[in-house]
Design a protein around this motif. Structure first.
Motif, PDB file in Angstrom:
ATOM      1  N   UNK A  64      -8.103 -34.382 -78.300  1.00 41.84           N
ATOM      2  CA  UNK A  64      -9.283 -35.038 -77.720  1.00 41.84           C
ATOM      3  C   UNK A  64     -10.263 -35.478 -78.802  1.00 41.84           C
ATOM      4  N   UNK A  65     -10.452 -34.662 -79.827  1.00 40.46           N
ATOM      5  CA  UNK A  65     -11.363 -35.044 -80.909  1.00 40.46           C
ATOM      6  C   UNK A  65     -10.859 -36.281 -81.643  1.00 40.46           C
ATOM      7  N   UNK A  66      -9.560 -36.339 -81.889  1.00 40.66           N
ATOM      8  CA  UNK A  66      -8.990 -37.502 -82.578  1.00 40.66           C
ATOM      9  C   UNK A  66      -9.145 -38.759 -81.744  1.00 40.66           C
ATOM     10  N   UNK A  67      -8.896 -38.661 -80.443  1.00 39.45           N
ATOM     11  CA  UNK A  67      -9.074 -39.828 -79.572  1.00 39.45           C
ATOM     12  C   UNK A  67     -10.534 -40.266 -79.559  1.00 39.45           C
ATOM     13  N   UNK A  68     -11.455 -39.312 -79.540  1.00 38.09           N
ATOM     14  CA  UNK A  68     -12.883 -39.629 -79.567  1.00 38.09           C
ATOM     15  C   UNK A  68     -13.249 -40.359 -80.863  1.00 38.09           C
ATOM     16  N   UNK A  69     -12.747 -39.884 -81.981  1.00 39.44           N
ATOM     17  CA  UNK A  69     -13.056 -40.507 -83.271  1.00 39.44           C
ATOM     18  C   UNK A  69     -12.491 -41.915 -83.348  1.00 39.44           C
ATOM     19  N   UNK A 102      -9.279 -37.412 -71.149  1.00 38.57           N
ATOM     20  CA  UNK A 102      -8.003 -37.336 -71.854  1.00 38.57           C
ATOM     21  C   UNK A 102      -6.912 -36.931 -70.872  1.00 38.57           C
ATOM     22  N   UNK A 103      -5.808 -37.649 -70.919  1.00 38.24           N
ATOM     23  CA  UNK A 103      -4.607 -37.268 -70.175  1.00 38.24           C
ATOM     24  C   UNK A 103      -3.571 -36.793 -71.185  1.00 38.24           C
ATOM     25  N   UNK A 104      -3.209 -35.523 -71.097  1.00 33.83           N
ATOM     26  CA  UNK A 104      -2.211 -34.927 -71.975  1.00 33.83           C
ATOM     27  C   UNK A 104      -0.850 -35.165 -71.331  1.00 33.83           C
ATOM     28  N   UNK A 105      -0.046 -36.018 -71.947  1.00 40.13           N
ATOM     29  CA  UNK A 105       1.209 -36.455 -71.335  1.00 40.13           C
ATOM     30  C   UNK A 105       2.407 -35.608 -71.751  1.00 40.13           C
ATOM     31  N   UNK A 135       3.341 -39.637 -81.600  1.00 39.50           N
ATOM     32  CA  UNK A 135       3.841 -38.860 -82.736  1.00 39.50           C
ATOM     33  C   UNK A 135       4.654 -39.749 -83.665  1.00 39.50           C
ATOM     34  N   UNK A 136       5.253 -39.159 -84.687  1.00 37.71           N
ATOM     35  CA  UNK A 136       5.996 -39.914 -85.702  1.00 37.71           C
ATOM     36  C   UNK A 136       7.225 -40.625 -85.149  1.00 37.71           C
ATOM     37  N   UNK A 137       7.711 -40.237 -83.983  1.00 38.76           N
ATOM     38  CA  UNK A 137       8.859 -40.940 -83.380  1.00 38.76           C
ATOM     39  C   UNK A 137       8.408 -41.991 -82.363  1.00 38.76           C
ATOM     40  N   UNK A 138       7.094 -42.154 -82.203  1.00 37.29           N
ATOM     41  CA  UNK A 138       6.571 -43.139 -81.259  1.00 37.29           C
ATOM     42  C   UNK A 138       6.391 -42.602 -79.850  1.00 37.29           C
ATOM     43  N   UNK A 139       6.661 -41.325 -79.651  1.00 37.15           N
ATOM     44  CA  UNK A 139       6.509 -40.719 -78.330  1.00 37.15           C
ATOM     45  C   UNK A 139       5.014 -40.566 -78.015  1.00 37.15           C
ATOM     46  N   UNK A 140       4.617 -41.039 -76.832  1.00 34.76           N
ATOM     47  CA  UNK A 140       3.218 -40.968 -76.444  1.00 34.76           C
ATOM     48  C   UNK A 140       2.871 -39.538 -76.039  1.00 34.76           C
ATOM     49  N   UNK A 141       1.863 -38.982 -76.721  1.00 37.14           N
ATOM     50  CA  UNK A 141       1.440 -37.604 -76.503  1.00 37.14           C
ATOM     51  C   UNK A 141       0.269 -37.548 -75.521  1.00 37.14           C
ATOM     52  N   UNK A 142      -0.680 -38.466 -75.685  1.00 35.37           N
ATOM     53  CA  UNK A 142      -1.878 -38.453 -74.833  1.00 35.37           C
ATOM     54  C   UNK A 142      -2.503 -39.847 -74.768  1.00 35.37           C
TER      55      UNK A 142
END
Length: 151
Positions: A64-69, A102-105, A135-142
């Motif tokens: 959440x902090x990273x998305x906010x930044x 934030x939606x944690x997927x 992430x590094x493989x392109x998988x959507x995390x959030x």
């Protein structure tokens, strides 16, 4: 405003987000792209960022902090693109989070992560941004959306 001057302001914005904000340094955030349409921040997975030691996944607060930044970075760059004549290296817009969702997927697994922000609306006082983390493989995390006050 000359292209070189704008590039200098972009570099200063990047330096502010990367080095001047202590919490961003704790997270290890690095500028991946200063694209005014979709800036990106990157950070590496580290033991200090783990929220679940058994599953070895990112802490939700890091996400959440990273998305906010990255949302704030998107607004700073969009403000520069919209009105470059109003910004100088020493004067960035004041940006404060009003609301963050934030939606944690998926569990936060990966070697590194990239967050992207896209401004949906840049108003006179309020801006709205959509963000995502992969992430590094392109998988959507959030994914996230936020409203910010812009001064």
């Amino acid at each position: 405003m000359a292209k070189l001057e704008i590039e200098g302001i972009e570099a200063a914005i990047g330096a502010a987000f990367e080095r001047m904000i202590p919490f961003n340094r704790v997270l290890g955030l690095q500028i991946e792209s200063l694209d005014t349409e979709a800036p990106k921040l990157k950070f590496d997975m580290r033991p200090e960022l783990v929220g679940n030691p058994v599953r070895q996944i990112l802490h939700g607060g890091v996400i959440s902090a990273t998305l906010d930044v990255v949302g704030g970075l998107a607004i700073a760059l969009a403000s520069l693109a919209a009105k470059p004549e109003l910004l100088t290296v020493t004067q960035f817009p004041n940006i404060g989070t009003i609301d963050l969702r934030v939606d944690y997927l998926r569990p936060g697994r990966g070697k590194h992560f990239v967050a992207t922000g896209r401004v949906v609306r840049l108003g006179g006082r309020v801006a709205v941004v959509h963000m995502d983390l992969v992430n590094d493989t392109g998988e959507q995390i959030a994914t996230g959306s936020a409203a910010y006050i812009v001064d």
